[in-house]
Design a protein around this motif. Sequence first.
Motif, PDB file in Angstrom:
ATOM      1  N   THR A   2       3.133   5.703  -0.800  1.00 27.37           N
ATOM      2  CA  THR A   2       2.007   5.418  -0.475  1.00 27.37           C
ATOM      3  C   THR A   2       1.297   4.228  -1.103  1.00 27.37           C
ATOM      4  OG1 THR A   2       1.844   7.841  -0.374  1.00 27.37           O
ATOM      5  CG2 THR A   2      -0.175   6.678  -1.018  1.00 27.37           C
ATOM      6  N   ASP A   6      -1.029   1.468   0.383  1.00 23.54           N
ATOM      7  CA  ASP A   6      -2.021   0.861  -0.188  1.00 23.54           C
ATOM      8  C   ASP A   6      -1.987  -0.480  -0.356  1.00 23.54           C
ATOM      9  OD1 ASP A   6      -3.242   3.511  -0.087  1.00 23.54           O
ATOM     10  OD2 ASP A   6      -2.680   4.032  -2.136  1.00 23.54           O
ATOM     11  N   ASP A  85      -6.920   8.557   5.480  1.00 25.75           N
ATOM     12  CA  ASP A  85      -5.935   8.196   4.394  1.00 25.75           C
ATOM     13  C   ASP A  85      -4.339   8.727   5.496  1.00 25.75           C
ATOM     14  OD1 ASP A  85      -3.529   9.176   2.950  1.00 25.75           O
ATOM     15  OD2 ASP A  85      -4.832   9.598   1.336  1.00 25.75           O
TER      16      ASP A  85
END
Length: 118
Positions: A2, A6, A85
Amino acid sequence: MTDSIDKLKQRLRRFAEERDWEQFHSPKNLSMALIAEAAELVEHFQWLTEAQSAELAPEKQREVELELADIFIFLIRCADRLGVDLVKAANEKTDINEGRFPVERVRGVAGRGSDFEP
């Protein structure tokens, strides 16, 4: 992972902002670009056998990698513009699919979701 996504999302956002491309990166335009890149990916496999598609020559493998990168970039940009997300959404969708496609009913069977509805 993640964290990596990001960081890439921030890099892609910065890339677009520095070039004043945010004005063009609407969800509509990004989704259209994404599908165009997906079509370019498909072209690399058109007319290949299943075996050939799994054993690409190195130069073809590199071309496919770059097409996949284009798809990934546009997917991340579209999600960013929509505030989605992707990791969370993918986990939620996998939860749904685990319920829709129980192992004991679908193992080794290819089909569409509607083929497995009770």
